[in-house]
Write a protein that holds these residues in place. Structure first.
Motif, mmCIF file in Angstrom:
data_model
loop_
_atom_site.group_PDB
_atom_site.id
_atom_site.type_symbol
_atom_site.label_atom_id
_atom_site.label_comp_id
_atom_site.label_asym_id
_atom_site.label_seq_id
_atom_site.Cartn_x
_atom_site.Cartn_y
_atom_site.Cartn_z
ATOM 1 N N GLY A 1 0.851 -1.203 0.000
ATOM 2 C CA GLY A 1 0.000 0.000 0.000
ATOM 3 C C GLY A 1 0.869 1.228 0.000
ATOM 4 O O GLY A 1 2.024 1.182 -0.398
ATOM 5 N N ALA B 1 -10.814 1.334 3.153
ATOM 6 C CA ALA B 1 -9.555 1.014 3.832
ATOM 7 C C ALA B 1 -8.438 1.918 3.325
ATOM 8 O O ALA B 1 -8.688 2.846 2.553
ATOM 9 C CB ALA B 1 -9.204 -0.451 3.597
ATOM 10 N N ASP B 2 -7.233 1.650 3.760
ATOM 11 C CA ASP B 2 -6.001 2.346 3.375
ATOM 12 C C ASP B 2 -6.073 3.848 3.639
ATOM 13 O O ASP B 2 -6.320 4.647 2.743
ATOM 14 C CB ASP B 2 -5.639 2.101 1.908
ATOM 15 N N SER C 1 -9.684 -7.012 -2.118
ATOM 16 C CA SER C 1 -10.032 -5.648 -2.543
ATOM 17 C C SER C 1 -11.116 -5.696 -3.613
ATOM 18 O O SER C 1 -11.289 -6.674 -4.343
ATOM 19 C CB SER C 1 -8.787 -4.913 -3.048
HETATM 20 C C1 LIG Z 1 -1.848 -2.969 0.361
HETATM 21 C C2 LIG Z 1 -3.052 -3.861 0.597
HETATM 22 C C3 LIG Z 1 -2.704 -4.946 1.612
HETATM 23 N N1 LIG Z 1 -3.446 -4.477 -0.612
HETATM 24 C C4 LIG Z 1 -4.305 -5.533 -0.609
HETATM 25 N N2 LIG Z 1 -5.022 -5.890 0.484
HETATM 26 C C5 LIG Z 1 -5.812 -6.983 0.397
HETATM 27 C C6 LIG Z 1 -6.591 -7.400 1.548
HETATM 28 C C7 LIG Z 1 -7.380 -8.527 1.563
HETATM 29 N N3 LIG Z 1 -7.999 -8.636 2.754
HETATM 30 C C8 LIG Z 1 -7.615 -7.593 3.524
HETATM 31 N N4 LIG Z 1 -8.005 -7.312 4.783
HETATM 32 C C9 LIG Z 1 -7.512 -6.216 5.351
HETATM 33 C C10 LIG Z 1 -6.611 -5.398 4.675
HETATM 34 CL CL1 LIG Z 1 -6.008 -3.958 5.471
HETATM 35 C C11 LIG Z 1 -6.189 -5.651 3.386
HETATM 36 C C12 LIG Z 1 -6.712 -6.779 2.796
HETATM 37 N N5 LIG Z 1 -5.946 -7.711 -0.741
HETATM 38 C C13 LIG Z 1 -5.249 -7.334 -1.827
HETATM 39 C C14 LIG Z 1 -4.417 -6.237 -1.793
HETATM 40 F F1 LIG Z 1 -3.713 -5.863 -2.859
HETATM 41 C C15 LIG Z 1 -4.107 -2.970 1.147
HETATM 42 O O1 LIG Z 1 -4.103 -2.683 2.334
HETATM 43 N N6 LIG Z 1 -4.857 -2.458 0.237
HETATM 44 C C16 LIG Z 1 -5.683 -1.376 0.599
HETATM 45 C C17 LIG Z 1 -7.023 -1.903 0.968
HETATM 46 F F2 LIG Z 1 -7.457 -2.759 -0.001
HETATM 47 F F3 LIG Z 1 -6.944 -2.534 2.131
HETATM 48 F F4 LIG Z 1 -7.824 -0.844 1.017
#
Ligand SMILES: CC(C)(Nc1nc(-c2c[nH]c3ncc(Cl)cc23)ncc1F)C(=O)NCC(F)(F)F
Length: 295
Positions: A22, A157-158, A100
C-alpha cells in the motif's frame, strides 16, 4: 495493561502470506495465535518500510486515524504490535477474506447485479459520510482501496493519505503535489493541490465508474484518460493534459450497459466547480432511491 486488547505480542503473530503493497508499507496476512494451536484469529498487519523518518510520522498518523474510526463501512482497527523493543510498530487490522473490490468485481463480473453494485456504492457513501463528520478527507478513494467483507458488505480502507481538515478551512492544501494517482483526482487537486470532502466526492464518481466497469483493467480510469490524451504526449505533463481536458469538459465515457441515471450520478460528482458537486449525504439518498426503484 495486560488486558489491553489492542496490544499484539510479536511472538504470537504468525506470518501466513503477503496481501499487498500500500502507501509506503506492505500488508501481511497473519494469525494471532497466543494459544499456539492455530485457533487464533486472522489479521491484516501493515508494516512500515522503515526507510524515511517522515514515513514513520505519517504511519503514526495513519494508526491514530484508524484507531478512532468506528463504522460498519470502514475496515476495523484491531491494535498495534511493537517489535525491536518498541523501535518499529505495525498496524493490526481485521482481515477481510474477499480482498479488494477491484479484484472481487472482475472475478465475479458475470454474477454481480446492478442492485449489488448500488448497494456497494451506498455503503461507500455512508462510510465517507461518517469520515466527513470527523472532518477527515480520505484523498485516495479508489476501488483498489475498498475491501470486500462478504457478498453484500464492502469497507473503506487504506488511510495512508488521509488528512484532517483544519478547524477554520473546508479544504486541505498539500505543500507539494502528493502521490495520489492522477486519474482519480478532482481538477482543484491537479491544479492547486486542494483536497476537500468535495474532492473525495469526485473520486467517488470515479469509483462508481470502476464499479460499473466491473473494474475491467482494459477500461479503467488510467487507460481511458491516457487514450483520450493521446499517445504523443510531449512537453506538458500528463497532469496538465488531464487538467486541460477536464477544463474543456471532457469526462470518462459511460461504461457499457451502465444505466443512464447512474452515469448521470457520476457526472454530478464530476462537476468542475467543487461548490456545485453533491455531498455524500445527497449521493447516498439518490443511490438508495435507485436501489428501491431497481426491482
Ligand atoms: C496494500 C493492501 C494490503 N493491498 C491488498 N489488500 C488486500 C486485503 C485482503 N484482505 C484484507 N483485509 C484487510 C486489509 Cl487492510 C487488506 C486486505 N488484498 C489485496 C491487496 F492488494 C491494502 O491494504 N490495500 C488497501 C485496501 F485494499 F486494504 F484498502
Amino acid at each position: 495493561a495486560t488486558h489491553d486488547h489492542t496490544q499484539f505480542e510479536e511472538r504470537h503473530l504468525c506470518y501466513i502470506s503477503q496481501l499487498g503493497k500500500g502507501n509506503f508499507g506492505c500488508v501481511e496476512l497473519c494469525r494471532y495465535d497466543p494459544l499456539g494451536d492455530n485457533t487464533g484469529e486472522l489479521v491484516a498487519v501493515k508494516k512500515l518500510q522503515p526507510n524515511k523518518i517522515s514515513n514513520q510520522e505519517d504511519f503514526q498518523k495513519e494508526v491514530k486515524t484508524l484507531s478512532v474510526l468506528h463504522c460498519d463501512y470502514i475496515v476495523k482497527y484491531r491494535g498495534v504490535c511493537y517489535s525491536m523493543g518498541r523501535l518499529s510498530m505495525s498496524l493490526v487490522m481485521e482481515y477481510l477474506p474477499y480482498g479488494s473490490l477491484n479484484g472481487y468485481m472482475w472475478t465475479n463480473r458475470y454474477n454481480i447485479t446492478t442492485r449489488r453494485m448500488l448497494l456497494f456504492a451506498s455503503q461507500i457513501c455512508k462510510g465517507m459520510e461518517y469520515l466527513q463528520t470527523l472532518r477527515y478527507v480520505h484523498r485516495d478513494l479508489a476501488a483498489r482501496n475498498i475491501l470486500v467483507a462478504n457478498d453484500s458488505l464492502v469497507k473503506i480502507a487504506d488511510f495512508g493519505l488521509t488528512k484532517v481538515l483544519p478547524f477554520d478551512k473546508e479544504y486541505y492544501r498539500l505543500s507539494q503535489p502528493g502521490q495520489s494517482p492522477l486519474f482519480w483526482l478532482a481538477p482543484e487537486c491537479l491544479n492547486e493541490n486542494k483536497f476537500s470532502h468535495k474532492s473525495d466526492v469526485w473520486s467517488f464518481g470515479i469509483v462508481l465508474h470502476e464499479l460499473f466497469s466491473y473494474c475491467d483493467n482494459n477500461s479503467n480510469p488510467k487507460v481511458l484518460c491516457l487514450r483520450a490524451i493521446g499517445q504523443n504526449v510531449q512537453g506538458t505533463s500528463i497532469s496538465m493534459h488531464l487538467s486541460n481536458m477536464l477544463a474543456n469538459n471532457w469526462r470518462l465515457p459511460s461504461p457499457p450497459n451502465c444505466p443512464s441515471e447512474v452515469y448521470g450520478l457520476m457526472k454530478d460528482c464530476w462537476t468542475y466547480d467543487f461548490d456545485k458537486r453533491p455531498m455524500f449525504c445527497d449521493l447516498s439518498k439518490k443511490v438508495e432511491n435507485m436501489i428501491q426503484s431497481d426491482r
